[in-house]
Design a protein around this motif. Structure first.
Motif, PDB file in Angstrom:
ATOM      1  N   PHE A  67     -38.037  85.742  39.702  1.00  0.00           N
ATOM      2  CA  PHE A  67     -37.574  86.405  38.482  1.00  0.00           C
ATOM      3  C   PHE A  67     -38.545  87.474  37.987  1.00  0.00           C
ATOM      4  CE2 PHE A  67     -40.031  82.757  36.978  1.00  0.00           C
ATOM      5  CZ  PHE A  67     -40.865  83.337  36.015  1.00  0.00           C
TER       6      PHE A  67
ATOM      7  N   PHE B 224     -35.305  82.128  42.994  1.00  0.00           N
ATOM      8  CA  PHE B 224     -35.247  83.369  42.233  1.00  0.00           C
ATOM      9  C   PHE B 224     -36.681  83.822  41.949  1.00  0.00           C
ATOM     10  CE2 PHE B 224     -30.891  83.423  39.886  1.00  0.00           C
ATOM     11  CZ  PHE B 224     -30.267  82.839  40.982  1.00  0.00           C
TER      12      PHE B 224
ATOM     13  N   GLU C 247     -32.427  93.462  33.370  1.00  0.00           N
ATOM     14  CA  GLU C 247     -31.790  93.198  34.662  1.00  0.00           C
ATOM     15  C   GLU C 247     -31.388  91.731  34.769  1.00  0.00           C
ATOM     16  OE1 GLU C 247     -33.738  96.305  37.846  1.00  0.00           O
ATOM     17  OE2 GLU C 247     -35.066  94.754  37.007  1.00  0.00           O
ATOM     18  N   LEU C 248     -32.238  90.847  34.298  1.00  0.00           N
ATOM     19  CA  LEU C 248     -31.927  89.420  34.360  1.00  0.00           C
ATOM     20  C   LEU C 248     -30.710  89.084  33.505  1.00  0.00           C
ATOM     21  CD1 LEU C 248     -35.564  88.000  34.209  1.00  0.00           C
ATOM     22  CD2 LEU C 248     -34.041  87.955  36.187  1.00  0.00           C
TER      23      LEU C 248
ATOM     24  N   ALA D 245     -37.796  91.323  38.286  1.00  0.00           N
ATOM     25  CA  ALA D 245     -36.764  92.016  37.512  1.00  0.00           C
ATOM     26  C   ALA D 245     -37.146  92.081  36.036  1.00  0.00           C
ATOM     27  CB  ALA D 245     -35.423  91.302  37.671  1.00  0.00           C
TER      28      ALA D 245
ATOM     29  N   LEU E 142     -34.171  89.643  43.804  1.00  0.00           N
ATOM     30  CA  LEU E 142     -35.020  88.525  43.403  1.00  0.00           C
ATOM     31  C   LEU E 142     -35.491  87.768  44.634  1.00  0.00           C
ATOM     32  CD1 LEU E 142     -32.804  87.153  40.474  1.00  0.00           C
ATOM     33  CD2 LEU E 142     -34.556  88.917  40.380  1.00  0.00           C
TER      34      LEU E 142
ATOM     35  N   LEU F 242     -34.747  84.599  31.720  1.00  0.00           N
ATOM     36  CA  LEU F 242     -33.972  83.883  32.737  1.00  0.00           C
ATOM     37  C   LEU F 242     -33.481  82.543  32.191  1.00  0.00           C
ATOM     38  CD1 LEU F 242     -32.876  83.687  35.614  1.00  0.00           C
ATOM     39  CD2 LEU F 242     -35.045  82.654  36.297  1.00  0.00           C
TER      40      LEU F 242
ATOM     41  N   THR G 112     -31.323  86.692  46.594  1.00  0.00           N
ATOM     42  CA  THR G 112     -32.188  85.526  46.413  1.00  0.00           C
ATOM     43  C   THR G 112     -32.489  84.942  47.790  1.00  0.00           C
ATOM     44  OG1 THR G 112     -30.329  83.984  46.209  1.00  0.00           O
ATOM     45  CG2 THR G 112     -31.127  85.036  44.177  1.00  0.00           C
TER      46      THR G 112
ATOM     47  N   ARG H 159     -40.004  87.628  30.843  1.00  0.00           N
ATOM     48  CA  ARG H 159     -38.933  87.550  31.836  1.00  0.00           C
ATOM     49  C   ARG H 159     -38.536  86.104  32.109  1.00  0.00           C
ATOM     50  NH1 ARG H 159     -40.666  92.466  36.058  1.00  0.00           N
ATOM     51  NH2 ARG H 159     -41.096  93.983  34.396  1.00  0.00           N
TER      52      ARG H 159
ATOM     53  N   LEU I 249     -27.317  88.918  35.093  1.00  0.00           N
ATOM     54  CA  LEU I 249     -26.908  87.756  35.882  1.00  0.00           C
ATOM     55  C   LEU I 249     -25.833  86.950  35.171  1.00  0.00           C
ATOM     56  CD1 LEU I 249     -30.400  86.446  37.146  1.00  0.00           C
ATOM     57  CD2 LEU I 249     -28.759  87.881  38.367  1.00  0.00           C
TER      58      LEU I 249
END
Length: 387
Positions: free
Chosen positions: A371, A369, A378-379, A374, A38, A307, A353, A303, A382
């Motif tokens: 974001f 980030f 993938e997020l 991704a 990221l 997040l 990051t 996305r 986290l």
């Protein structure tokens, strides 16, 4: 015998920031799964196949192997001016655009055009680090005003007005913002433009991430509708990001005749002309890939929501701002610098990051980030890696 010296304006700069965090990522052993990067802005989806076909065809053209027009290929200047006129409901002529090798180069050429030794530009902290280092290496002063999370990292026009001294030649801002993601409302940009008119300076607006704004938004600003925009406004843009071809380095400057003619003087010494084959490919893409770009905006909005959902599950982590491409995240490790936190996350958690301290003083509590790099899946990972 001592070694020859270097230009102190260059020698005094820190090393490029992206490789610093990538070195920590290189030490990640894969214990938690694949690396989640990221950090550097690389859209997490491929270019459209038709754009790749245009690139291939243009790369095979022998007539594009020589030098091209300094301000850019006529086809791209025409296509981009039409794009601007449609996007901003304004009238922008092709000769009011200049094609550059990426938006970083657009900023370098613009800074050289509007300021010299003894002059300064006014930036908003947190700022895009390459803007600050560009001014430093050119011997142009940098003045800053602080944007705060309490104001969604938007600058206060009164603070900017108070910071303008006789050496200030321009206010430079980025919207959607890098690093915070904050989107400057049209009314705020109107205020900044009016301030620049009153102070007889330039307003430089870097809109690299404009095409990542959610759909059905109002136009980003009305500045190109102002009758005097050519006397005080300079717009910067990146095709590289919008079309997922950052390796081809393609950007643009929008300005009045005087701006463009002076930038051409800089470019003739800096690079002569931007890469020609990508210009022809993007000129074709601007006219036919609007639906693809709209789909990308929807994906990035997906996305963004992913997040937000992830961060809601994490204790101590907080979204300070989130926008068109970036989120500025307050980390919970108050006893460590943002560099230490970013290095640990990359090395031990496989999450890359950028530290807030890369973006100016007083930013150690934050990480950037990117974001949009991704996928939502993938997020979601986290949740475990930052928990």
């Amino acid at each position: 015998m001592a070694a020859p010296s270097f230009n102190p304006l260059i020698a005094g700069l820190n090393a490029p920031p992206i490789p610093i965090v990538q070195r920590s990522a290189d030490a990640y052993g894969g214990q938690l799964g694949d690396l989640i990067d990221l950090s550097q802005v690389v859209p997490g989806y491929p270019p459209h196949p038709s754009l790749m076909n245009h690139l291939e065809a243009a790369a095979a053209r022998t007539d594009l192997l020589g030098y091209g027009p300094i301000p850019g290929e006529d086809c791209l200047r025409q296509a981009y001016s039409t794009h601007l006129s449609t996007t901003y409901e304004a009238s922008v002529a092709p000769d009011e655009t200049h094609i550059t090798s990426g938006c970083n180069q657009a900023f370098v050429a613009t800074a050289l055009t509007v300021a010299g030794a003894g002059d300064s530009l006014l930036l908003v902290t947190p700022y895009y680090f390459n803007h600050d280092t560009t001014l430093s290496m050119l011997g142009i002063g940098t003045r800053t005003i602080q944007a705060t999370p309490e104001n969604n990292f938007l600058p206060d026009p009164e603070d900017l007005a108070a910071a303008i001294t006789p050496d200030i030649k321009a206010i430079a801002c980025v919207t959607p913002n890098n690093p915070t993601g904050a989107v400057y409302p049209p009314e705020l940009l109107e205020q900044l433009f009016d301030l620049c008119v009153a102070k007889n300076i330039w307003l430089i607006v870097d809109e690299t991430y404009r095409d990542f704004l959610p759909q059905n938004q109002p136009i980003p600003h009305n500045l190109l509708q102002r009758s005097n925009w050519r006397d005080h406004f300079i717009g910067l843009y990146s095709f590289s990001k919008s079309f997922c071809i950052p390796g081809h380095r393609l950007g643009a400057v929008t300005g009045g005749d005087a701006v463009i003619s002076n930038i051409a003087k800089v470019m003739d010494n800096l690079q002569i002309c931007a890469p020609r084959a990508p210009q022809h490919a993007v000129a074709a893409g601007l006219g036919e890939l609007s639906e693809w770009q709209a789909g990308n905006r929807q994906e990035i909005e997906h996305r963004r929501i992913a997040l937000i959902d992830v961060m809601d599950k994490l204790s101590g982590w907080e979204i300070a701002t989130i926008g068109a491409y970036f989120s500025y995240i307050r980390h919970p490790h108050t006893d460590r610098s943002s560099v230490e936190v970013a290095e640990f996350m990359a090395r031990e958690r496989g999450v890359v990051t950028l530290p807030g301290s890369f973006f100016g003083q007083g930013q150690d509590a934050f990480l950037r980030f990117a974001f949009a790099n991704a996928t939502a899946d993938e997020l979601e990972k986290l949740t475990h890696r930052l928990g």
